[in-house]
Design a protein around this motif. Sequence first.
Motif: not given
Length: 514
Positions: A379-396
């Motif tokens: 659930a974590y990457d080498e930067r210490g960020w975490s994820t729940l496994g969801d996919l998505g995008h952000v807008d501008e």
Amino acid sequence: MTTSMNPTDRAAVHGDRPAIVMAETGARLTYRQLESSSNRIAHLFRRLGLEPGDHIAIVTENCLDVFPVLWAAQRTGLLYTPVNWHLSDAEAAYVVENCGARVVVHSAELDRLGDAVATASPAVEVRFTTGPSSPSGARVLADEVASLPDTPVEDELEGYYMLYSSGTTGRPKGILPALTGAPFGTGLPIDATMRDAFGFGEDTVYLSPGPLYHAAPLGWTMGTVRNGGTAIVMETFDAERALAAIDRHGVTHAQFVPTMFVRMLKLPGEVRRRYDVSSLRVVVHAAAPCPVEVKERIIDWFGPKILEFYAGSEGNGFFMITTGEWLEHRGSVGRPSLGTVHICDEAGNELGPGEVGTIWIEGGLDFEYHGDPSKTAEAYDERGWSTLGDLGHVDEDGYLYLSARRSDLILSGGVNIYPVEIEDVLTMHPAVLDVAVVGLPDEEMGQRVHAVVTVVDGVEAEDALAAELVDYTRARLAHFKAPRSIEFGEVPRLPSGKILRRALLARYEAAATS
């Protein structure tokens, strides 16, 4: 008026005001009764040798008797797990054993299941029933606490609920919270969020329609009491009964999942008009992406009172969006009020606005999966960020839009297809009460789009309707996204509203094997 987050102080001020009311029966617990009962049980927990950080499991349906137990655990620094009683004996026993519960408390209604999970879990030392007796031999909680003090224990500390993931993609994972050691009355983060962001206070009447073994119904019902309001708890959700409860109790705040919105919208117009919902000030929704047209119709009905949030039981991030913001960013779940969002490809590279990838959170709260360091590490990457496994995008503008869970993706002919996009379209067909879309094996395309559809009452489930639904989808989406097969039947959902795709796929795998 008190701003204290300590129910003891609330009880001193509010006394006989109802803290909890059961929607169907009208049974209620006043602030004074909740304080007295939970204190007695807190003394029992201490006499049993339970110390801060120890664990108990609670196996009850939505009922009044569970609340003193919850608050007793909360005020004695315990970790407590409400168990999903819809699970099989083996699945529920796994949760109780995995969390290391020393005590099991169950309702009279769930005596057999309570016995089964306690028997299968070596760490369980004692089992109590909230009922008047127990055919399986559990100790009667009321008898055990009758002679104990109804004043607070001396060493009150904040506990925390330890919830388990829904198990939609495999075995449930225990989400281990960090106990702070804070004095009882400090409150949990959600309590302050409810007050500051959602307007909960002493004049709040909150409708909780979901099962208390899920994060939002549990946390927000307890948070209502922390903030001095009254929680109306539905035994089970029913669309018309929810509207009746809003009308009868003058509900000011309510929380739903999108499937509940759909069920209410599909009620006949004369039924919907029968109930006055003008008391509502805030309607909260979460747990799953809401089809744009569903939300538009809910806004038309309830008014610009809809507040959506996106978060997981893990607590690593929190997104919110108001009605006004949503109307300018339709389909979004908002911007983060906790954490910073990043969208990344499979190699961990950040993607730009409009590009779909895995949702990662930077700077949110840390979490771990109980007894499962490998799942925690994933659930974590080498930067210490975490994820729940969801996919998505952000807008501008930085607003987040959900696509799917990675495990739900359908890969057909080398193209990613998001089931929720197809479900959102089919949900709005007047003959459809519920729908789930999955990918089934296909020799030519790898996977093909398959839909399971529950029809509304009075509609004939037949081949002509299946063809109509395919055409309906093709008129609104690219043709390759339309179902290549449709099956009529019940959609397996958790009471939280989440589709149990794993159960659907397992059924097809079993059929293919046989």
